[in-house]
Design an enzyme around this catalytic site. Structure first.
Site, short mmCIF file in Angstrom:
data_model
loop_
_atom_site.label_atom_id
_atom_site.label_comp_id
_atom_site.label_asym_id
_atom_site.label_seq_id
_atom_site.Cartn_x
_atom_site.Cartn_y
_atom_site.Cartn_z
N ASN A 161 8.83 7.92 -4.70
CA ASN A 161 8.08 7.26 -3.61
C ASN A 161 7.30 6.05 -4.10
O ASN A 161 7.20 5.05 -3.41
CB ASN A 161 7.06 8.22 -3.00
CG ASN A 161 7.69 9.10 -1.94
OD1 ASN A 161 8.85 8.93 -1.60
ND2 ASN A 161 6.93 10.04 -1.44
N SER B 143 -5.55 1.76 -8.97
CA SER B 143 -6.66 2.70 -8.84
C SER B 143 -7.47 2.76 -10.12
O SER B 143 -6.92 2.58 -11.22
CB SER B 143 -6.08 4.08 -8.54
OG SER B 143 -7.05 5.09 -8.70
N TYR C 225 0.66 11.20 -10.17
CA TYR C 225 0.14 10.16 -9.27
C TYR C 225 -0.49 9.03 -10.10
O TYR C 225 -0.18 7.85 -9.93
CB TYR C 225 -0.89 10.75 -8.30
CG TYR C 225 -1.79 9.69 -7.70
CD1 TYR C 225 -1.33 8.85 -6.70
CD2 TYR C 225 -3.09 9.49 -8.20
CE1 TYR C 225 -2.14 7.84 -6.20
CE2 TYR C 225 -3.90 8.49 -7.70
CZ TYR C 225 -3.42 7.66 -6.70
OH TYR C 225 -4.21 6.66 -6.22
N LYS D 48 0.56 4.77 -10.91
CA LYS D 48 -0.26 3.55 -10.82
C LYS D 48 -0.18 2.77 -12.14
O LYS D 48 -0.09 1.54 -12.15
CB LYS D 48 -1.71 3.90 -10.48
CG LYS D 48 -1.88 4.49 -9.09
CD LYS D 48 -1.44 3.51 -8.01
CE LYS D 48 -1.44 4.09 -6.62
NZ LYS D 48 -0.78 3.25 -5.61
N ARG E 62 -13.65 20.98 -10.81
CA ARG E 62 -12.24 20.79 -10.43
C ARG E 62 -11.50 20.21 -11.62
O ARG E 62 -11.96 19.25 -12.24
CB ARG E 62 -12.16 19.82 -9.24
CG ARG E 62 -10.74 19.53 -8.78
CD ARG E 62 -10.71 18.72 -7.50
NE ARG E 62 -11.15 17.34 -7.66
CZ ARG E 62 -11.17 16.44 -6.70
NH1 ARG E 62 -10.79 16.77 -5.48
NH2 ARG E 62 -11.59 15.20 -6.92
N ARG F 98 -19.43 8.66 -8.79
CA ARG F 98 -18.33 7.75 -8.42
C ARG F 98 -18.90 6.49 -7.77
O ARG F 98 -20.05 6.46 -7.34
CB ARG F 98 -17.40 8.41 -7.38
CG ARG F 98 -16.69 9.65 -7.86
CD ARG F 98 -15.56 9.32 -8.83
NE ARG F 98 -14.80 10.51 -9.19
CZ ARG F 98 -15.16 11.36 -10.15
NH1 ARG F 98 -16.26 11.15 -10.85
NH2 ARG F 98 -14.41 12.41 -10.42
N PHE G 291 0.82 -1.22 0.00
CA PHE G 291 0.00 0.00 0.00
C PHE G 291 0.85 1.27 0.00
O PHE G 291 0.39 2.31 -0.45
CB PHE G 291 -0.87 0.06 1.27
CG PHE G 291 -1.95 -0.97 1.34
CD1 PHE G 291 -3.14 -0.79 0.64
CD2 PHE G 291 -1.80 -2.10 2.11
CE1 PHE G 291 -4.15 -1.73 0.72
CE2 PHE G 291 -2.81 -3.06 2.19
CZ PHE G 291 -3.98 -2.87 1.50
C1 UD1 Z 1 -9.30 11.10 -6.30
C2 UD1 Z 1 -8.26 11.17 -7.36
C3 UD1 Z 1 -7.94 9.77 -7.79
C4 UD1 Z 1 -7.42 8.98 -6.61
C5 UD1 Z 1 -8.43 9.04 -5.47
C6 UD1 Z 1 -7.79 8.50 -4.23
C7 UD1 Z 1 -8.56 13.33 -8.50
C8 UD1 Z 1 -8.97 14.00 -9.76
N1 UD1 Z 1 -8.70 12.00 -8.48
O1 UD1 Z 1 -10.46 10.46 -6.84
O2 UD1 Z 1 -6.95 9.79 -8.79
O3 UD1 Z 1 -7.20 7.66 -6.97
O4 UD1 Z 1 -8.82 10.37 -5.20
O5 UD1 Z 1 -8.66 8.56 -3.16
O6 UD1 Z 1 -8.13 13.97 -7.58
N2 UD1 Z 1 -15.67 16.58 -4.60
C9 UD1 Z 1 -16.34 17.76 -4.32
N3 UD1 Z 1 -15.85 18.53 -3.31
C10 UD1 Z 1 -14.75 18.20 -2.57
C11 UD1 Z 1 -14.08 16.99 -2.87
C12 UD1 Z 1 -14.57 16.20 -3.90
O7 UD1 Z 1 -17.32 18.10 -4.95
O8 UD1 Z 1 -14.35 18.96 -1.67
C13 UD1 Z 1 -16.19 15.70 -5.67
C14 UD1 Z 1 -15.22 15.50 -6.82
O9 UD1 Z 1 -15.41 16.47 -7.80
C15 UD1 Z 1 -15.61 14.10 -7.27
C16 UD1 Z 1 -16.10 13.40 -6.02
O10 UD1 Z 1 -16.41 14.44 -5.10
O11 UD1 Z 1 -16.67 14.17 -8.17
C17 UD1 Z 1 -15.08 12.49 -5.41
O12 UD1 Z 1 -13.85 13.20 -5.25
P1 UD1 Z 1 -12.59 12.59 -4.48
O13 UD1 Z 1 -13.02 12.07 -3.17
O14 UD1 Z 1 -11.52 13.61 -4.51
O15 UD1 Z 1 -12.20 11.31 -5.34
P2 UD1 Z 1 -11.84 11.20 -6.90
O16 UD1 Z 1 -11.66 12.52 -7.54
O17 UD1 Z 1 -12.84 10.30 -7.53
#
Ligand code: UD1
Length: 338
Positions: free
Chosen positions: A100, A125, A150, A154, A296, A232, A81
Protein backbone atom coordinates in the site's frame (compact mmCIF):
# COMPACT_ATOMS: atom_id res chain seq x y z
CA UNK A 1 -2.41 25.31 -11.36
CA UNK A 2 -3.74 21.78 -10.95
CA UNK A 3 -2.60 19.78 -7.91
CA UNK A 4 -3.34 16.10 -7.43
CA UNK A 5 -3.96 15.17 -3.80
CA UNK A 6 -3.95 11.42 -3.19
CA UNK A 7 -5.79 10.50 -0.02
CA UNK A 8 -7.50 13.88 -0.29
CA UNK A 9 -10.57 12.73 1.62
CA UNK A 10 -8.54 11.65 4.65
CA UNK A 11 -7.84 13.63 7.81
CA UNK A 12 -4.77 15.63 6.78
CA UNK A 13 -5.55 15.37 3.06
CA UNK A 14 -8.97 17.02 3.30
CA UNK A 15 -7.66 19.95 5.34
CA UNK A 16 -4.86 20.40 2.82
CA UNK A 17 -7.33 20.40 -0.08
CA UNK A 18 -9.15 23.28 1.65
CA UNK A 19 -5.96 25.30 2.10
CA UNK A 20 -4.87 24.64 -1.50
CA UNK A 21 -8.23 25.81 -2.81
CA UNK A 22 -8.13 28.85 -0.52
CA UNK A 23 -4.80 29.69 -2.17
CA UNK A 24 -6.08 29.46 -5.71
CA UNK A 25 -4.97 25.94 -6.66
CA UNK A 26 -7.27 23.68 -8.64
CA UNK A 27 -7.44 20.35 -6.83
CA UNK A 28 -8.08 16.85 -8.11
CA UNK A 29 -8.43 14.08 -5.55
CA UNK A 30 -7.78 10.37 -5.72
CA UNK A 31 -8.94 8.32 -2.73
CA UNK A 32 -10.01 4.69 -2.35
CA UNK A 33 -12.29 5.58 0.59
CA UNK A 34 -10.82 2.67 2.60
CA UNK A 35 -10.41 5.00 5.58
CA UNK A 36 -12.51 7.97 4.53
CA UNK A 37 -15.88 8.90 3.07
CA UNK A 38 -17.10 10.68 -0.06
CA UNK A 39 -19.14 12.85 2.32
CA UNK A 40 -15.91 14.71 3.07
CA UNK A 41 -16.27 16.26 -0.40
CA UNK A 42 -19.40 18.03 0.82
CA UNK A 43 -17.52 19.47 3.78
CA UNK A 44 -14.72 20.74 1.54
CA UNK A 45 -17.27 22.29 -0.82
CA UNK A 46 -19.12 23.88 2.08
CA UNK A 47 -15.94 25.60 3.30
CA UNK A 48 -14.41 26.67 -0.01
CA UNK A 49 -17.42 26.98 -2.29
CA UNK A 50 -15.62 24.77 -4.83
CA UNK A 51 -16.19 21.05 -5.29
CA UNK A 52 -12.88 19.43 -6.22
CA UNK A 53 -12.76 16.75 -8.91
CA UNK A 54 -12.78 13.33 -7.27
CA UNK A 55 -11.87 9.90 -8.59
CA UNK A 56 -12.34 6.81 -6.43
CA UNK A 57 -9.36 4.66 -7.16
CA UNK A 58 -6.98 2.14 -5.61
CA UNK A 59 -3.45 3.35 -6.34
CA UNK A 60 -2.18 -0.24 -6.32
CA UNK A 61 -3.88 -0.55 -9.72
CA UNK A 62 -0.93 0.53 -11.83
CA UNK A 63 -2.88 0.57 -15.10
CA UNK A 64 -5.59 2.77 -13.57
CA UNK A 65 -2.95 5.17 -12.22
CA UNK A 66 -1.37 5.38 -15.68
CA UNK A 67 -4.77 6.04 -17.30
CA UNK A 68 -5.54 8.76 -14.73
CA UNK A 69 -2.32 10.64 -15.46
CA UNK A 70 -2.95 10.28 -19.21
CA UNK A 71 -6.30 11.99 -18.75
CA UNK A 72 -4.84 14.66 -16.41
CA UNK A 73 -1.52 15.43 -18.08
CA UNK A 74 -1.78 19.06 -16.95
CA UNK A 75 -1.13 18.20 -13.30
CA UNK A 76 1.51 20.62 -12.01
CA UNK A 77 2.12 19.07 -8.60
CA UNK A 78 1.25 16.03 -6.51
CA UNK A 79 0.77 15.75 -2.74
CA UNK A 80 0.77 12.09 -1.78
CA UNK A 81 -1.11 11.30 1.43
CA UNK A 82 -2.71 8.00 0.45
CA UNK A 83 -1.22 5.33 2.72
CA UNK A 84 -2.09 2.95 5.52
CA UNK A 85 -1.17 4.33 8.94
CA UNK A 86 -2.07 1.93 11.74
CA UNK A 87 1.15 0.95 13.47
CA UNK A 88 -0.27 -2.21 15.12
CA UNK A 89 -1.93 -3.42 11.92
CA UNK A 90 1.34 -2.95 10.04
CA UNK A 91 3.03 -5.42 12.40
CA UNK A 92 0.27 -7.96 11.66
CA UNK A 93 0.18 -7.35 7.91
CA UNK A 94 3.63 -6.15 6.76
CA UNK A 95 3.17 -7.06 3.11
CA UNK A 96 -0.07 -5.12 2.92
CA UNK A 97 1.74 -2.06 4.29
CA UNK A 98 4.72 -2.39 1.98
CA UNK A 99 2.37 -2.83 -0.97
CA UNK A 100 0.00 0.00 0.00
CA UNK A 101 2.63 2.51 0.98
CA UNK A 102 5.53 1.74 -1.35
CA UNK A 103 4.18 0.24 -4.59
CA UNK A 104 1.78 3.15 -4.85
CA UNK A 105 4.57 5.67 -4.25
CA UNK A 106 6.61 4.11 -7.05
CA UNK A 107 3.68 4.12 -9.50
CA UNK A 108 2.95 7.76 -8.74
CA UNK A 109 6.59 8.83 -9.12
CA UNK A 110 6.86 6.98 -12.43
CA UNK A 111 3.89 8.95 -13.75
CA UNK A 112 5.10 12.27 -12.33
CA UNK A 113 8.37 11.91 -14.23
CA UNK A 114 6.37 11.81 -17.48
CA UNK A 115 4.68 15.15 -16.74
CA UNK A 116 5.89 18.49 -18.04
CA UNK A 117 6.70 19.59 -14.48
CA UNK A 118 7.51 17.05 -11.81
CA UNK A 119 6.71 18.40 -8.35
CA UNK A 120 6.07 16.13 -5.40
CA UNK A 121 5.30 16.37 -1.69
CA UNK A 122 5.44 13.27 0.49
CA UNK A 123 3.74 12.63 3.85
CA UNK A 124 6.49 11.46 6.12
CA UNK A 125 6.51 11.19 9.89
CA UNK A 126 8.58 12.01 12.95
CA UNK A 127 8.48 8.25 13.49
CA UNK A 128 11.64 8.11 11.30
CA UNK A 129 13.64 9.55 14.23
CA UNK A 130 12.60 6.84 16.72
CA UNK A 131 13.73 7.96 20.17
CA UNK A 132 15.96 10.85 19.21
CA UNK A 133 18.96 11.54 21.44
CA UNK A 134 18.40 15.30 21.62
CA UNK A 135 15.34 17.54 21.94
CA UNK A 136 14.08 19.39 20.04
CA UNK A 137 14.62 17.16 17.02
CA UNK A 138 16.28 18.74 13.99
CA UNK A 139 16.08 17.35 10.47
CA UNK A 140 19.70 16.25 10.73
CA UNK A 141 18.98 13.92 13.66
CA UNK A 142 19.78 10.35 12.63
CA UNK A 143 17.04 8.16 11.23
CA UNK A 144 16.76 5.23 13.65
CA UNK A 145 15.82 1.64 12.79
CA UNK A 146 12.04 1.58 12.35
CA UNK A 147 9.91 0.13 15.17
CA UNK A 148 7.23 -1.13 12.79
CA UNK A 149 6.62 -1.89 9.10
CA UNK A 150 4.56 1.32 9.00
CA UNK A 151 7.55 3.36 10.20
CA UNK A 152 9.77 1.50 7.76
CA UNK A 153 7.52 2.44 4.84
CA UNK A 154 8.08 6.12 5.71
CA UNK A 155 11.86 5.65 5.86
CA UNK A 156 12.02 3.64 2.64
CA UNK A 157 9.58 6.07 1.01
CA UNK A 158 11.95 8.95 1.75
CA UNK A 159 14.88 6.94 0.34
CA UNK A 160 12.98 6.13 -2.85
CA UNK A 161 12.31 9.83 -3.38
CA UNK A 162 15.86 10.90 -2.51
CA UNK A 163 17.40 8.33 -4.88
CA UNK A 164 15.03 9.35 -7.68
CA UNK A 165 15.77 13.05 -7.15
CA UNK A 166 19.51 12.35 -7.34
CA UNK A 167 19.28 11.10 -10.89
CA UNK A 168 16.39 13.33 -11.97
CA UNK A 169 17.28 17.00 -11.44
CA UNK A 170 13.94 18.16 -12.86
CA UNK A 171 12.07 16.30 -10.11
CA UNK A 172 11.46 18.70 -7.22
CA UNK A 173 10.41 16.94 -4.02
CA UNK A 174 9.84 17.67 -0.37
CA UNK A 175 9.17 15.24 2.46
CA UNK A 176 7.27 16.70 5.39
CA UNK A 177 7.89 14.89 8.66
CA UNK A 178 4.69 15.38 10.64
CA UNK A 179 4.66 15.36 14.39
CA UNK A 180 1.25 14.64 16.01
CA UNK A 181 -1.64 16.14 14.04
CA UNK A 182 -4.88 16.84 15.88
CA UNK A 183 -7.97 19.02 15.70
CA UNK A 184 -10.41 19.86 12.95
CA UNK A 185 -11.36 22.71 10.65
CA UNK A 186 -12.85 25.51 12.81
CA UNK A 187 -15.98 25.46 10.61
CA UNK A 188 -16.57 21.85 11.81
CA UNK A 189 -17.33 20.86 8.22
CA UNK A 190 -14.35 18.47 8.15
CA UNK A 191 -12.34 16.71 10.86
CA UNK A 192 -10.89 13.38 11.94
CA UNK A 193 -13.06 10.30 11.35
CA UNK A 194 -11.26 7.31 12.86
CA UNK A 195 -12.66 3.92 11.88
CA UNK A 196 -13.44 1.76 14.95
CA UNK A 197 -11.64 2.34 18.24
CA UNK A 198 -9.23 5.27 17.85
CA UNK A 199 -5.56 4.39 18.28
CA UNK A 200 -4.44 8.00 18.61
CA UNK A 201 -4.72 9.99 21.80
CA UNK A 202 -6.86 12.99 20.84
CA UNK A 203 -9.77 11.21 19.12
CA UNK A 204 -9.81 8.72 22.00
CA UNK A 205 -10.07 11.61 24.44
CA UNK A 206 -12.88 13.39 22.60
CA UNK A 207 -14.80 10.12 22.13
CA UNK A 208 -14.45 9.45 25.86
CA UNK A 209 -15.57 13.00 26.61
CA UNK A 210 -18.70 12.54 24.56
CA UNK A 211 -19.47 9.20 26.23
CA UNK A 212 -18.64 6.90 23.35
CA UNK A 213 -15.75 5.29 25.30
CA UNK A 214 -15.82 4.54 28.99
CA UNK A 215 -12.38 5.84 29.90
CA UNK A 216 -8.99 6.64 28.46
CA UNK A 217 -6.05 4.39 29.25
CA UNK A 218 -2.90 6.46 29.77
CA UNK A 219 -0.02 4.29 28.62
CA UNK A 220 2.50 4.65 31.44
CA UNK A 221 3.24 7.34 34.03
CA UNK A 222 6.74 6.20 34.96
CA UNK A 223 8.65 7.68 32.05
CA UNK A 224 11.58 10.04 32.70
CA UNK A 225 9.48 13.14 31.86
CA UNK A 226 8.27 15.95 34.17
CA UNK A 227 4.96 14.22 35.01
CA UNK A 228 5.93 10.67 34.02
CA UNK A 229 3.80 10.50 30.86
CA UNK A 230 5.07 10.62 27.27
CA UNK A 231 5.66 13.94 25.58
CA UNK A 232 4.66 14.73 21.97
CA UNK A 233 4.41 17.74 19.69
CA UNK A 234 0.69 18.16 18.92
CA UNK A 235 0.02 20.32 15.87
CA UNK A 236 -3.30 21.70 14.69
CA UNK A 237 -4.19 19.97 11.42
CA UNK A 238 -4.95 23.33 9.78
CA UNK A 239 -1.41 24.54 10.55
CA UNK A 240 -0.08 21.27 9.14
CA UNK A 241 -2.24 21.68 6.02
CA UNK A 242 -0.86 25.19 5.47
CA UNK A 243 2.69 23.79 5.55
CA UNK A 244 1.82 21.78 2.42
CA UNK A 245 0.76 24.91 0.56
CA UNK A 246 4.00 26.75 1.32
CA UNK A 247 6.02 23.63 0.50
CA UNK A 248 4.26 23.39 -2.86
CA UNK A 249 4.87 27.10 -3.50
CA UNK A 250 8.56 26.58 -2.73
CA UNK A 251 9.06 23.75 -5.20
CA UNK A 252 7.11 25.62 -7.86
CA UNK A 253 9.53 28.54 -7.56
CA UNK A 254 12.46 26.21 -8.32
CA UNK A 255 14.87 28.87 -7.13
CA UNK A 256 16.90 26.65 -4.86
CA UNK A 257 19.72 24.34 -5.83
CA UNK A 258 18.42 21.36 -3.86
CA UNK A 259 15.74 19.32 -5.57
CA UNK A 260 15.01 17.22 -2.48
CA UNK A 261 14.38 18.66 0.96
CA UNK A 262 13.02 17.43 4.28
CA UNK A 263 11.17 19.55 6.84
CA UNK A 264 9.86 18.91 10.32
CA UNK A 265 6.29 20.06 10.74
CA UNK A 266 5.43 20.56 14.39
CA UNK A 267 4.87 23.37 16.85
CA UNK A 268 8.27 23.14 18.51
CA UNK A 269 6.90 22.46 21.96
CA UNK A 270 6.12 19.23 23.73
CA UNK A 271 3.02 18.33 25.77
CA UNK A 272 2.61 15.33 28.04
CA UNK A 273 -0.41 13.02 27.93
CA UNK A 274 -1.61 14.55 31.22
CA UNK A 275 -1.26 18.05 29.78
CA UNK A 276 -3.35 17.01 26.78
CA UNK A 277 -5.99 15.66 29.16
CA UNK A 278 -5.95 18.97 31.11
CA UNK A 279 -6.37 20.89 27.89
CA UNK A 280 -9.42 18.78 27.06
CA UNK A 281 -10.91 19.30 30.52
CA UNK A 282 -10.42 23.03 30.19
CA UNK A 283 -11.94 23.52 26.75
CA UNK A 284 -14.73 20.97 27.16
CA UNK A 285 -15.45 22.14 30.71
CA UNK A 286 -15.83 18.60 32.00
CA UNK A 287 -13.63 16.04 33.69
CA UNK A 288 -12.23 13.15 31.65
CA UNK A 289 -12.32 9.61 32.98
CA UNK A 290 -8.90 8.03 32.69
CA UNK A 291 -6.71 5.40 34.32
CA UNK A 292 -2.98 4.76 34.23
CA UNK A 293 -2.05 1.45 32.60
CA UNK A 294 1.17 -0.20 31.46
CA UNK A 295 3.40 1.40 28.87
CA UNK A 296 2.48 0.73 25.22
CA UNK A 297 5.09 -1.22 23.31
CA UNK A 298 7.01 0.84 20.78
CA UNK A 299 6.21 4.25 22.30
CA UNK A 300 9.04 6.75 22.37
CA UNK A 301 9.40 8.78 25.56
CA UNK A 302 9.64 12.27 24.14
CA UNK A 303 9.43 13.75 20.64
CA UNK A 304 9.09 17.38 19.71
CA UNK A 305 10.31 19.27 16.70
CA UNK A 306 12.91 21.88 16.06
CA UNK A 307 11.01 23.88 13.46
CA UNK A 308 13.74 26.41 12.66
CA UNK A 309 14.21 25.07 9.12
CA UNK A 310 10.50 25.33 8.23
CA UNK A 311 10.34 28.77 9.90
CA UNK A 312 13.30 30.10 7.95
CA UNK A 313 13.08 28.35 4.60
CA UNK A 314 9.31 28.03 4.20
CA UNK A 315 8.47 31.08 6.27
CA UNK A 316 5.96 28.85 8.03
CA UNK A 317 5.12 28.58 11.70
CA UNK A 318 2.34 26.77 13.54
CA UNK A 319 -0.10 29.38 14.83
CA UNK A 320 -2.56 27.48 17.02
CA UNK A 321 -2.08 26.57 20.66
CA UNK A 322 -2.84 23.15 22.10
CA UNK A 323 -6.06 24.53 23.60
CA UNK A 324 -7.18 25.97 20.26
CA UNK A 325 -6.48 22.69 18.51
CA UNK A 326 -8.29 20.81 21.28
CA UNK A 327 -11.28 23.14 21.07
CA UNK A 328 -11.60 22.42 17.34
CA UNK A 329 -11.32 18.66 17.97
CA UNK A 330 -14.03 18.90 20.63
CA UNK A 331 -16.37 21.07 18.52
CA UNK A 332 -16.02 18.54 15.72
CA UNK A 333 -16.72 15.58 18.02
CA UNK A 334 -19.84 17.32 19.37
CA UNK A 335 -21.02 18.08 15.86
CA UNK A 336 -20.65 14.55 14.47
CA UNK A 337 -22.36 13.00 17.50
CA UNK A 338 -25.30 15.44 17.51
C1 UD1 B 1 1.53 7.18 16.44
C2 UD1 B 1 2.50 6.23 15.85
C3 UD1 B 1 3.34 6.96 14.86
C4 UD1 B 1 2.46 7.53 13.77
C5 UD1 B 1 1.37 8.39 14.40
C6 UD1 B 1 0.35 8.70 13.34
C7 UD1 B 1 2.92 4.51 17.58
C8 UD1 B 1 3.92 3.95 18.52
N1 UD1 B 1 3.32 5.60 16.90
O1 UD1 B 1 2.25 8.24 17.08
O2 UD1 B 1 4.28 6.09 14.28
O3 UD1 B 1 3.21 8.29 12.88
O4 UD1 B 1 0.70 7.70 15.44
O5 UD1 B 1 -0.68 9.46 13.86
O6 UD1 B 1 1.84 4.00 17.45
N2 UD1 B 1 -1.73 7.44 24.37
C9 UD1 B 1 -2.36 7.04 25.53
N3 UD1 B 1 -3.56 6.42 25.41
C10 UD1 B 1 -4.17 6.17 24.22
C11 UD1 B 1 -3.52 6.59 23.04
C12 UD1 B 1 -2.29 7.21 23.15
O7 UD1 B 1 -1.86 7.24 26.63
O8 UD1 B 1 -5.26 5.58 24.19
C13 UD1 B 1 -0.44 8.15 24.46
C14 UD1 B 1 0.71 7.41 23.78
O9 UD1 B 1 1.34 6.57 24.68
C15 UD1 B 1 1.58 8.59 23.35
C16 UD1 B 1 0.61 9.73 23.09
O10 UD1 B 1 -0.58 9.37 23.78
O11 UD1 B 1 2.42 8.96 24.39
C17 UD1 B 1 0.31 9.93 21.64
O12 UD1 B 1 -0.08 8.68 21.06
P1 UD1 B 1 -0.63 8.55 19.57
O13 UD1 B 1 -1.72 9.53 19.36
O14 UD1 B 1 -0.93 7.12 19.33
O15 UD1 B 1 0.58 9.05 18.67
P2 UD1 B 1 2.09 8.52 18.61
O16 UD1 B 1 2.29 7.27 19.36
O17 UD1 B 1 2.97 9.66 18.98
Amino acid sequence: MKVLVTGGLGFIGSHTVVELQNNGFEVVIIDDCSNSSVKVLEGITEITGVKPFFKKMDLRDKAAVHQFFKEHNDIGGVIHFAASKAVGESVEKPLLYYENNLNTLIYILQEILELESSNFIFSSSCTVYGQADKMPITESAPVKPAESPYGNTKQIGEEIIRDTCKVTPRLQAISLRYFNPMGAHPSTHIGELPVGVPQNLVPFITQTGVGLREELSVFGDDYPTPDGTCVRDYIHVVDLAKAHVVAMQRILQKDNDKNYEVFNVGTGSGSSVLEVISSFEKVAERPLRYKIVDRREGDVITAYADTTKANQVLNWKAESSLDEAMKSAWDWELKIRS
